[in-house]
Enzyme design. Sequence first.
Site, PDB file in Angstrom:
ATOM      1  N   ASP A  11       0.746  -1.439   0.125  1.00 20.67           N
ATOM      2  CA  ASP A  11      -0.373   0.084   0.131  1.00 20.67           C
ATOM      3  C   ASP A  11       0.936   1.375  -0.351  1.00 20.67           C
ATOM      4  OD1 ASP A  11      -2.476   1.146   0.208  1.00 20.67           O
ATOM      5  OD2 ASP A  11      -2.002   1.595   2.344  1.00 20.67           O
ATOM      6  N   SER A  12       0.483   2.206   0.028  1.00 26.77           N
ATOM      7  CA  SER A  12       1.681   3.591   0.134  1.00 26.77           C
ATOM      8  C   SER A  12       1.587   4.294   1.105  1.00 26.77           C
ATOM      9  CB  SER A  12       0.109   4.864  -0.739  1.00 26.77           C
ATOM     10  OG  SER A  12      -1.435   5.006  -0.486  1.00 26.77           O
ATOM     11  N   TYR A  43      -0.511   8.258  -2.768  1.00 33.39           N
ATOM     12  CA  TYR A  43      -0.507   8.794  -4.177  1.00 33.39           C
ATOM     13  C   TYR A  43      -2.069   8.596  -3.946  1.00 33.39           C
ATOM     14  CZ  TYR A  43       2.686   4.842  -4.021  1.00 33.39           C
ATOM     15  OH  TYR A  43       3.574   3.453  -3.589  1.00 33.39           O
ATOM     16  N   GLY A  44      -3.176   9.203  -3.738  1.00 33.80           N
ATOM     17  CA  GLY A  44      -4.232   9.641  -4.278  1.00 33.80           C
ATOM     18  C   GLY A  44      -3.941  10.580  -5.048  1.00 33.80           C
ATOM     19  N   CYS A  74      -3.463  -1.125  -2.072  1.00 38.04           N
ATOM     20  CA  CYS A  74      -3.497   0.633  -1.900  1.00 38.04           C
ATOM     21  C   CYS A  74      -4.614   0.506  -3.226  1.00 38.04           C
ATOM     22  CB  CYS A  74      -2.410   1.413  -2.287  1.00 38.04           C
ATOM     23  SG  CYS A  74      -2.604   2.942  -2.786  1.00 38.04           S
ATOM     24  N   ASN A  75      -6.090   0.963  -3.269  1.00 39.04           N
ATOM     25  CA  ASN A  75      -6.797   1.206  -4.473  1.00 39.04           C
ATOM     26  C   ASN A  75      -6.109   2.193  -5.343  1.00 39.04           C
ATOM     27  OD1 ASN A  75     -10.154   0.414  -3.642  1.00 39.04           O
ATOM     28  ND2 ASN A  75      -8.524   0.713  -2.131  1.00 39.04           N
ATOM     29  N   THR A  76      -5.811   3.135  -5.297  1.00 39.07           N
ATOM     30  CA  THR A  76      -4.880   4.292  -6.378  1.00 39.07           C
ATOM     31  C   THR A  76      -4.019   3.532  -6.706  1.00 39.07           C
ATOM     32  OG1 THR A  76      -5.509   6.081  -4.475  1.00 39.07           O
ATOM     33  CG2 THR A  76      -3.799   6.961  -6.680  1.00 39.07           C
ATOM     34  N   GLU A 153      -7.035   8.850   9.564  1.00 39.84           N
ATOM     35  CA  GLU A 153      -5.528   8.794  10.179  1.00 39.84           C
ATOM     36  C   GLU A 153      -5.652   9.494  11.304  1.00 39.84           C
ATOM     37  OE1 GLU A 153      -2.167   9.657   7.549  1.00 39.84           O
ATOM     38  OE2 GLU A 153      -3.209   8.142   6.520  1.00 39.84           O
ATOM     39  N   CYS A 185     -11.072   2.738  -1.272  1.00 45.27           N
ATOM     40  CA  CYS A 185     -10.113   3.346  -0.672  1.00 45.27           C
ATOM     41  C   CYS A 185      -9.809   2.545   1.085  1.00 45.27           C
ATOM     42  CB  CYS A 185     -10.360   4.571  -0.840  1.00 45.27           C
ATOM     43  SG  CYS A 185      -8.537   6.172   0.584  1.00 45.27           S
ATOM     44  N   THR A 186      -8.669   2.261   0.893  1.00 45.19           N
ATOM     45  CA  THR A 186      -8.206   2.059   1.743  1.00 45.19           C
ATOM     46  C   THR A 186      -8.574   2.281   3.414  1.00 45.19           C
ATOM     47  OG1 THR A 186      -6.582   2.701   2.012  1.00 45.19           O
ATOM     48  CG2 THR A 186      -5.956   0.864   0.847  1.00 45.19           C
ATOM     49  N   HIS A 187      -8.670   3.401   2.857  1.00 45.84           N
ATOM     50  CA  HIS A 187      -9.388   4.081   4.414  1.00 45.84           C
ATOM     51  C   HIS A 187     -10.605   4.002   5.231  1.00 45.84           C
ATOM     52  CE1 HIS A 187      -5.366   5.561   3.788  1.00 45.84           C
ATOM     53  NE2 HIS A 187      -5.201   6.637   5.260  1.00 45.84           N
TER      54      HIS A 187
HETATM   55  N1  DGL Z   1      -4.216   3.940  -0.180  1.00 46.47           N
HETATM   56  C1  DGL Z   1      -4.535   4.361  -1.071  1.00 46.47           C
HETATM   57  C2  DGL Z   1      -5.898   4.013  -1.826  1.00 46.47           C
HETATM   58  O1  DGL Z   1      -6.390   3.993  -0.970  1.00 46.47           O
HETATM   59  C3  DGL Z   1      -5.423   5.834  -0.067  1.00 46.47           C
HETATM   60  C4  DGL Z   1      -3.900   6.924   0.190  1.00 46.47           C
HETATM   61  C5  DGL Z   1      -3.496   7.680  -0.286  1.00 46.47           C
HETATM   62  O2  DGL Z   1      -3.724   8.688  -1.728  1.00 46.47           O
HETATM   63  O3  DGL Z   1      -2.081   7.446  -0.928  1.00 46.47           O
HETATM   64  O4  DGL Z   1      -6.446   4.518  -2.404  1.00 46.47           O
END
Ligand code: DGL
Length: 267
Positions: A11-12, A43-44, A74-76, A153, A185-187
């Site tokens: 993940d990012s 990353y987003g 990571c979705n991004t 976060e 998104c992971t969060h």
């Molecule tokens: N992990 C990213 C996602 O799932 C979210 C955090 C980021 O922007 O890096 O899209």
Amino acid sequence: VSDPRPVGVFDSGIGGLTVLAAIRNALPGENYLYLGDTARLPYGTKSSETVTRYALRAARFLVAQDIKLLVVACNTASAAALPVLEAALLPLPVIGVVIPGAAQAARVSRGAVGVIGTESTIASSTYTRAVLNRRPELRVVTQACPLFVPLAEEGWFDHPVTRDVARIYLAPLLEASVDTVILGCTHYPLLKGAIAQEMGPETNLVDSAEAVAAEVAAYLGKEGRRREAALGGLRVYITDTTERFRRIAQTIIPSGISALELVDLPG
Ligand code: DGL
């Protein structure tokens, strides 16, 4: 047969621990290596070219540790780079979060799907294409929710500010009468309560973390490559200092990190 090699999860940063937690819940006997590329987070907000470059570098680090499967939590990164990662890492199997989440939404939707994610994920339209590939008659409405990441976060899972932000971001989805929302998104699984409250009890929330966990379990089961053991370990690598990560990781995955190590990714 059984394959004792670890599952790699990338993940990012920190959020992918929600995906790791879901996979571990389904497959507690596996050993896991998790890489959070905290030096390059987020990353987003970045272009897909940059995200692809970062993702390749991070993936290669895990591949060098002899993993049996790579999960792009990571979705991004999944939205921007999955085909490139798959091609570059052949024959290693690579599973991203987008397809399992989109497939589940297509299975349960009654007509209109909402997709929420980072700016980069939404700009890529990857979720929209994946849903429409499966059910072309569905309506898909998308909304970037960048403030959800820092709110999660901060640990403000059920905070008045989070509820206000959710009301503003989710208004277009309510307006469009979506019946299913992909938490892309992971969060966002951390904010599921606030999102559910805003969308109401009739709306399906598709947690892409759970969808990918089911996919990983099915894949390893089908290939006969599960590690049959009571409990595996979790080794975490991050690319920037550990303190912030440690604090937030504590709220996502309270126990069971066997080792936390700072690493530098070769260019
Ligand atoms: N992990 C990213 C996602 O799932 C979210 C955090 C980021 O922007 O890096 O899209």
